[in-house]
Design a protein around this motif. Structure first.
Motif, PDB file in Angstrom:
ATOM      1  N   ILE A 126     -34.141 -56.377  39.835  1.00 59.01           N
ATOM      2  CA  ILE A 126     -34.877 -58.330  40.046  1.00 59.01           C
ATOM      3  C   ILE A 126     -33.790 -58.562  38.833  1.00 59.01           C
ATOM      4  CG2 ILE A 126     -36.336 -58.582  41.761  1.00 59.01           C
ATOM      5  CD1 ILE A 126     -38.643 -60.024  39.950  1.00 59.01           C
ATOM      6  N   TYR A 128     -34.047 -62.828  36.804  1.00 53.99           N
ATOM      7  CA  TYR A 128     -34.769 -64.039  36.466  1.00 53.99           C
ATOM      8  C   TYR A 128     -34.481 -65.107  35.173  1.00 53.99           C
ATOM      9  CZ  TYR A 128     -38.413 -61.875  34.138  1.00 53.99           C
ATOM     10  OH  TYR A 128     -39.539 -61.271  33.921  1.00 53.99           O
ATOM     11  N   TYR A 129     -34.359 -66.303  35.595  1.00 53.36           N
ATOM     12  CA  TYR A 129     -34.047 -67.217  34.083  1.00 53.36           C
ATOM     13  C   TYR A 129     -35.716 -67.175  33.802  1.00 53.36           C
ATOM     14  CZ  TYR A 129     -33.384 -70.458  30.960  1.00 53.36           C
ATOM     15  OH  TYR A 129     -33.117 -71.533  30.260  1.00 53.36           O
ATOM     16  N   LYS A 130     -36.120 -67.721  32.361  1.00 52.39           N
ATOM     17  CA  LYS A 130     -37.476 -67.904  32.099  1.00 52.39           C
ATOM     18  C   LYS A 130     -37.140 -67.988  30.672  1.00 52.39           C
ATOM     19  CE  LYS A 130     -42.128 -65.818  31.146  1.00 52.39           C
ATOM     20  NZ  LYS A 130     -43.356 -65.213  31.293  1.00 52.39           N
ATOM     21  N   ILE A 134     -32.075 -64.773  30.620  1.00 53.31           N
ATOM     22  CA  ILE A 134     -31.901 -64.062  31.443  1.00 53.31           C
ATOM     23  C   ILE A 134     -32.967 -62.777  31.454  1.00 53.31           C
ATOM     24  CG2 ILE A 134     -30.887 -62.659  32.856  1.00 53.31           C
ATOM     25  CD1 ILE A 134     -30.456 -65.718  33.516  1.00 53.31           C
ATOM     26  N   HIS A 136     -35.370 -59.451  33.475  1.00 45.61           N
ATOM     27  CA  HIS A 136     -35.325 -58.391  34.683  1.00 45.61           C
ATOM     28  C   HIS A 136     -36.756 -57.873  34.706  1.00 45.61           C
ATOM     29  CE1 HIS A 136     -34.549 -55.208  31.355  1.00 45.61           C
ATOM     30  NE2 HIS A 136     -33.187 -55.481  30.725  1.00 45.61           N
ATOM     31  N   TYR A 288     -27.202 -69.697  39.906  1.00 40.07           N
ATOM     32  CA  TYR A 288     -28.572 -70.460  40.539  1.00 40.07           C
ATOM     33  C   TYR A 288     -28.510 -69.936  42.055  1.00 40.07           C
ATOM     34  CZ  TYR A 288     -32.051 -73.228  43.219  1.00 40.07           C
ATOM     35  OH  TYR A 288     -33.037 -73.304  44.421  1.00 40.07           O
ATOM     36  N   LEU A 291     -29.196 -66.078  41.144  1.00 40.76           N
ATOM     37  CA  LEU A 291     -30.921 -65.795  40.788  1.00 40.76           C
ATOM     38  C   LEU A 291     -31.768 -65.988  41.673  1.00 40.76           C
ATOM     39  CD1 LEU A 291     -30.307 -67.400  37.325  1.00 40.76           C
ATOM     40  CD2 LEU A 291     -30.796 -65.068  37.919  1.00 40.76           C
ATOM     41  N   GLU A 292     -31.092 -66.885  43.114  1.00 42.64           N
ATOM     42  CA  GLU A 292     -31.886 -66.923  44.398  1.00 42.64           C
ATOM     43  C   GLU A 292     -31.946 -65.605  44.657  1.00 42.64           C
ATOM     44  OE1 GLU A 292     -34.044 -69.523  46.206  1.00 42.64           O
ATOM     45  OE2 GLU A 292     -34.453 -70.254  43.517  1.00 42.64           O
ATOM     46  N   LYS A 295     -35.189 -63.781  44.472  1.00 39.27           N
ATOM     47  CA  LYS A 295     -36.811 -64.210  44.637  1.00 39.27           C
ATOM     48  C   LYS A 295     -37.337 -64.492  46.197  1.00 39.27           C
ATOM     49  CE  LYS A 295     -36.132 -68.073  41.268  1.00 39.27           C
ATOM     50  NZ  LYS A 295     -36.424 -69.162  40.884  1.00 39.27           N
TER      51      LYS A 295
END
Length: 296
Positions: A126, A128-130, A134, A136, A288, A291-292, A295
């Motif tokens: 996966i 994700y942005y945090k 970015i 992984h 967006y 990345l969705e 989820k």
């Protein structure tokens, strides 16, 4: 069989030969291409013991992205399977992916299940942005389905789509993030990438990298390429703004703690990003939207 197999290798000759002996029985009717990325040592004599293998010996070291691109450019078939020289096939189940590509015209690549040296199964991931980056990680399950990227060491992809995307970006040379970058561009272009747990390989990660680079150097390259990935691919304005402050914060931490990973990684990322041409973007999905997907 409409599959070409590309195996990049760098100073891992003994393992390459041992794994060829194990893998070739499963590669019947496939075109097999080995790309030797060590310009200082020919492996022609080692490969002569095998029949019907195409050997390409680079005159300059291109790193993993460049070596793969050379191999793909010499592939004659519609589909290309990438195998690291430290990957061992368990069977020829990968051949069934041809049917899946036929059923799904949007499919770019299929990633395999990789049994690592500690017995853990990877291959489904996966993104994700945090906190301005970015990130992984492994997916929470290994059931068949969408994956953030197809692992560069064991996957099969559509050659035409690979070329349309511009192939692996050599800016990531010698290693890391090139497969994430290619796959992210594929997702943004409207393609799909699937993980298939029924295609199983054994993969001793970093056996070549770890024997040729120090851990500090490896971490510095990984951080550099993480930055380059963001600068190349992320268009979302809110993400970009928070990213700037995050990078500055990491750089200051590096200066205070004399952490060369952040310092050298940041500086080399800027130099590489400015001096290298960028891939043409084929964007259908937003950051967006991509990345969705992971989820769900």
């Amino acid at each position: 069989m409409n599959i070409s197999v590309v195996i990049p290798t760098f100073r891992n000759h003994k393992q390459l030969v041992l794994n060829l002996i194990k893998n070739l029985p499963f590669l019947d009717y496939c075109q097999v291409i080995i790309v030797n990325d060590d310009p200082n040592q020919s492996i022609q004599k080692l490969i002569n013991q095998f029949t019907k293998i195409i050997l390409i010996e680079n005159h300059t070291n291109l790193g993993f992205p460049g070596a793969v691109n050379i191999g793909v450019s010499n592939a004659n078939n519609e589909f290309v399977m990438l195998l690291n020289d430290d990957v061992i096939l368990r069977d020829d189940y990968f051949k069934k992916t041809i049917e899946e590509f036929s059923r799904n015209p949007s499919l770019f690549a299929v990633s395999f299940a990789q049994v690592e040296k500690d017995g853990i199964i990877g291959g489904k991931n996966i993104l994700y942005y945090k906190n301005g980056f970015i990130m992984h990680n492994k997916a929470p399950n290994i059931i068949k389905g969408r994956t953030a990227w197809a692992e560069g060491g064991s996957m099969i992809f559509n050659k035409d789509k690979f070329i349309k995307l511009g192939g692996f970006d050599k800016i990531y040379s010698p290693f890391y993030w090139e497969d994430i970058d290619l796959s992210y561009r594929a997702w943004k272009a409207g393609y799909e990438i699937v993980f298939d747990p029924e295609i199983v390989v054994d993969h001793k990660h970093e056996s070549t990298i770890g024997s040729n680079f120090s851990r500090t150097k490896i971490n510095s390259i990984a951080y550099r390429n993480q930055l380059i990935f963001f600068w190349k691919n992320i268009d979302d304005s809110k993400m970009r703004i928070s990213h700037i402050s995050a990078v500055l914060r990491q750089f200051m931490i590096g200066l205070i703690k004399l952490n060369s990973v952040y310092i050298k990684g940041s500086i080399s990322a800027i130099i590489k990003f400015i001096s290298n041409p960028k891939n043409k973007k084929l964007s259908v999905r937003s950051d967006y939207e991509v990345l969705e997907i992971f989820k769900k």
